[in-house]
Design an enzyme around this catalytic site. Structure first.
Site, PDB file in Angstrom:
ATOM      1  N   ASN A 211      -2.880  -4.356  -9.917  1.00 19.34           N
ATOM      2  CA  ASN A 211      -1.706  -5.227  -9.823  1.00 19.34           C
ATOM      3  C   ASN A 211      -2.019  -6.286  -8.767  1.00 19.34           C
ATOM      4  O   ASN A 211      -1.998  -5.991  -7.572  1.00 19.34           O
ATOM      5  CB  ASN A 211      -0.482  -4.392  -9.422  1.00 19.34           C
ATOM      6  CG  ASN A 211       0.742  -5.251  -9.144  1.00 19.34           C
ATOM      7  OD1 ASN A 211       0.754  -6.448  -9.422  1.00 19.34           O
ATOM      8  ND2 ASN A 211       1.782  -4.635  -8.593  1.00 19.34           N
ATOM      9  N   TRP A 212      -2.297  -7.482  -9.235  1.00 16.93           N
ATOM     10  CA  TRP A 212      -2.732  -8.536  -8.306  1.00 16.93           C
ATOM     11  C   TRP A 212      -1.565  -9.179  -7.563  1.00 16.93           C
ATOM     12  O   TRP A 212      -1.788 -10.034  -6.696  1.00 16.93           O
ATOM     13  CB  TRP A 212      -3.534  -9.609  -9.055  1.00 16.93           C
ATOM     14  CG  TRP A 212      -4.864  -9.114  -9.552  1.00 16.93           C
ATOM     15  CD1 TRP A 212      -5.441  -7.907  -9.257  1.00 16.93           C
ATOM     16  CD2 TRP A 212      -5.779  -9.810 -10.406  1.00 16.93           C
ATOM     17  NE1 TRP A 212      -6.665  -7.815  -9.893  1.00 16.93           N
ATOM     18  CE2 TRP A 212      -6.897  -8.965 -10.593  1.00 16.93           C
ATOM     19  CE3 TRP A 212      -5.763 -11.066 -11.031  1.00 16.93           C
ATOM     20  CZ2 TRP A 212      -7.983  -9.340 -11.387  1.00 16.93           C
ATOM     21  CZ3 TRP A 212      -6.834 -11.434 -11.819  1.00 16.93           C
ATOM     22  CH2 TRP A 212      -7.937 -10.573 -11.978  1.00 16.93           C
ATOM     23  N   LYS A 213      -0.348  -8.814  -7.949  1.00 16.85           N
ATOM     24  CA  LYS A 213       0.847  -9.389  -7.299  1.00 16.85           C
ATOM     25  C   LYS A 213       0.717 -10.917  -7.272  1.00 16.85           C
ATOM     26  O   LYS A 213       0.184 -11.489  -8.214  1.00 16.85           O
ATOM     27  CB  LYS A 213       1.033  -8.757  -5.907  1.00 16.85           C
ATOM     28  CG  LYS A 213       1.013  -7.222  -5.997  1.00 16.85           C
ATOM     29  CD  LYS A 213       1.447  -6.513  -4.749  1.00 16.85           C
ATOM     30  CE  LYS A 213       1.404  -5.001  -4.982  1.00 16.85           C
ATOM     31  NZ  LYS A 213       1.860  -4.224  -3.834  1.00 16.85           N
TER      32      LYS A 213
ATOM     33  N   HIS B   1       8.685  -2.523 -10.637  1.00 15.33           N
ATOM     34  CA  HIS B   1       7.926  -2.339  -9.386  1.00 15.33           C
ATOM     35  C   HIS B   1       8.894  -2.396  -8.206  1.00 15.33           C
ATOM     36  O   HIS B   1       9.876  -3.137  -8.231  1.00 15.33           O
ATOM     37  CB  HIS B   1       6.861  -3.437  -9.257  1.00 15.33           C
ATOM     38  CG  HIS B   1       5.878  -3.166  -8.161  1.00 15.33           C
ATOM     39  ND1 HIS B   1       6.179  -3.427  -6.835  1.00 15.33           N
ATOM     40  CD2 HIS B   1       4.645  -2.626  -8.174  1.00 15.33           C
ATOM     41  CE1 HIS B   1       5.141  -3.056  -6.093  1.00 15.33           C
ATOM     42  NE2 HIS B   1       4.193  -2.574  -6.877  1.00 15.33           N
TER      43      HIS B   1
ATOM     44  N   GLU C 207       8.739  -3.835  -5.475  1.00 16.63           N
ATOM     45  CA  GLU C 207       8.942  -5.188  -4.917  1.00 16.63           C
ATOM     46  C   GLU C 207       9.950  -5.967  -5.759  1.00 16.63           C
ATOM     47  O   GLU C 207      10.716  -6.781  -5.231  1.00 16.63           O
ATOM     48  CB  GLU C 207       7.585  -5.911  -4.827  1.00 16.63           C
ATOM     49  CG  GLU C 207       6.740  -5.323  -3.705  1.00 16.63           C
ATOM     50  CD  GLU C 207       5.235  -5.417  -3.915  1.00 16.63           C
ATOM     51  OE1 GLU C 207       4.778  -6.191  -4.776  1.00 16.63           O
ATOM     52  OE2 GLU C 207       4.507  -4.704  -3.189  1.00 16.63           O
TER      53      GLU C 207
ATOM     54  N   GLU D 222       4.932   5.379  -7.173  1.00 17.46           N
ATOM     55  CA  GLU D 222       4.480   4.623  -6.007  1.00 17.46           C
ATOM     56  C   GLU D 222       5.458   4.809  -4.847  1.00 17.46           C
ATOM     57  O   GLU D 222       6.502   4.146  -4.802  1.00 17.46           O
ATOM     58  CB  GLU D 222       4.414   3.125  -6.344  1.00 17.46           C
ATOM     59  CG  GLU D 222       3.435   2.766  -7.431  1.00 17.46           C
ATOM     60  CD  GLU D 222       2.994   1.313  -7.315  1.00 17.46           C
ATOM     61  OE1 GLU D 222       1.783   1.102  -7.224  1.00 17.46           O
ATOM     62  OE2 GLU D 222       3.844   0.407  -7.287  1.00 17.46           O
TER      63      GLU D 222
ATOM     64  N   GLY E  12       0.680  -0.937   0.461  1.00 14.98           N
ATOM     65  CA  GLY E  12       0.170  -1.973   1.359  1.00 14.98           C
ATOM     66  C   GLY E  12       0.144  -1.567   2.822  1.00 14.98           C
ATOM     67  O   GLY E  12      -0.015  -2.405   3.697  1.00 14.98           O
TER      68      GLY E  12
ATOM     69  N   SER F 115      -1.862   2.331  -1.607  1.00 13.95           N
ATOM     70  CA  SER F 115      -3.088   2.389  -0.798  1.00 13.95           C
ATOM     71  C   SER F 115      -4.212   3.202  -1.443  1.00 13.95           C
ATOM     72  O   SER F 115      -4.936   3.920  -0.760  1.00 13.95           O
ATOM     73  CB  SER F 115      -2.771   2.895   0.619  1.00 13.95           C
ATOM     74  OG  SER F 115      -1.871   1.999   1.269  1.00 13.95           O
TER      75      SER F 115
ATOM     76  N   GLY G  15      -2.998  -2.087  -5.703  1.00 12.41           N
ATOM     77  CA  GLY G  15      -2.661  -3.426  -5.222  1.00 12.41           C
ATOM     78  C   GLY G  15      -3.833  -4.034  -4.478  1.00 12.41           C
ATOM     79  O   GLY G  15      -4.784  -4.558  -5.065  1.00 12.41           O
ATOM     80  N   GLY G  16      -3.805  -3.943  -3.161  1.00 10.79           N
ATOM     81  CA  GLY G  16      -4.806  -4.588  -2.306  1.00 10.79           C
ATOM     82  C   GLY G  16      -6.251  -4.383  -2.727  1.00 10.79           C
ATOM     83  O   GLY G  16      -7.034  -5.338  -2.780  1.00 10.79           O
TER      84      GLY G  16
HETATM   85  P1  13P Z   1      -1.441  -1.228  -2.470  1.00 14.53           P
HETATM   86  O1  13P Z   1      -2.568  -0.615  -3.286  1.00 14.53           O
HETATM   87  O2  13P Z   1      -1.801  -2.523  -1.853  1.00 14.53           O
HETATM   88  O3  13P Z   1      -0.855  -0.233  -1.538  1.00 14.53           O
HETATM   89  O4  13P Z   1      -0.279  -1.599  -3.525  1.00 14.53           O
HETATM   90  C1  13P Z   1       0.159  -0.646  -4.412  1.00 14.53           C
HETATM   91  C2  13P Z   1       1.029  -1.305  -5.418  1.00 14.53           C
HETATM   92  O5  13P Z   1       2.139  -1.727  -5.118  1.00 14.53           O
HETATM   93  C3  13P Z   1       0.518  -1.447  -6.785  1.00 14.53           C
HETATM   94  O6  13P Z   1       1.526  -1.807  -7.666  1.00 14.53           O
END
Ligand code: 13P
Length: 250
Positions: free
Chosen positions: A9-11, A94, A96, A166, A172, A212, A233-234
């Site tokens: 997920n590149w956000k 998600h 967010e 999640e 993050g 993470s 994510g990251g």
């Molecule tokens: P991180 O891997 O950066 O913690 O993010 C997880 C995430 O929100 C994937 O959708």
């Protein structure tokens, strides 16, 4: 056997040029077929990434969509539009989106149904806040979110879904849930699905862990019986890390 699914997920990261260059490099890694790899770029990069992924075994996902096919919804993207671009997966609900854009379980449910109607595979996100975990209500919260998102679906529809657990406190932050904690919640989600939709759906549905995930912790997480993949994510923003996670899940 459920196939492991690792989705990046590149956000709100990567321009079109950066996104294309990432997938060109990722394709060279040739990760085989044991693990399904998915990249979820921003809307603006979907078309170019779809083109770059042609002929590869990496699937394309989107990060959100509206539930209507078309209409007066300024700034929104419909399932029909995603389908037209060759999108296979769509991340829905998600944390967010819930936190910053007011998404509710009811809205997520509308989106899940719309995605299925267009042949898109939802990646439905659920997860508790730190306060909820500390209050001991994790499973209650995750159950409500799961039931809300999957309301009125058939067992066959549920069987084809991906659910991503999640925990918000792990997103993050570098703070990953332990293998055992993640397994416990994923198992509880599968139990809820078994109760509501039957054992065949529960056995088939894939349940990811997200928060993470890194090359170093992927193997331990994915070897848990109820963790069928990762939503990353990251660590999905660097080819080396994303490919490392995939490699460590084989
Ligand atoms: P991180 O891997 O950066 O913690 O993010 C997880 C995430 O929100 C994937 O959708």
């Amino acid at each position: 056997m459920r196939q492991i699914i690792i989705a990046g997920n590149w956000k709100m990261h990567k321009t079109v040029a950066e996104a294309v260059s990432f997938v060109e490099e990722l394709k060279q890694k040739n990760h085989g077929t044991e693990v399904e790899a998915v990249v979820c770029p921003t809307f603006t990069a979907l078309a170019a990434v779809a083109e770059a992924l042609k002929g590869s075994n990496i699937a394309l996902g989107a990060q959100n969509m509206h539930w209507e096919t078309q209409g007066a919804y300024t700034g929104e993207i419909s399932p029909a539009m995603l389908k037209e671009l060759g999108v296979k997966y769509v991340i829905l609900g998600h944390s967010e989106r819930r936190q910053f854009f007011g998404e509710t379980d009811q809205g997520v449910n509308l989106k899940v149904k719309a995605a299925l109607a267009f042949g898109l595979v939802p990646i439905v996100c659920v997860g508790e806040t730190l306060e909820q975990r500390e209050a001991g209500t994790t499973e209650e919260i995750v159950t409500l979110q799961t039931e809300g998102a999957l309301k009125d679906l058939t067992p066959e529809q549920v069987a084809g879904l991906v659910i991503a657990y999640e925990p918000i406190w792990a997103i993050g932050t570098g703070r990953t849930a332990s293998d055992e904690d993640a397994q416990q919640v994923n198992q509880s989600i599968r139990q809820v699905i078994a109760q509501r939709f039957g054992s065949a759906a529960a056995e088939a549905v894939r349940i990811q862990y997200g928060g993470s995930v890194k090359p170093g912790n992927a193997r331990g997480l994915m070897s848990q019986p109820d963790i069928d993949g990762g939503l990353v994510g990251g660590a999905s923003l660097k080819v080396e890390d994303f490919a490392g996670i995939i490699e460590n899940c084989r």
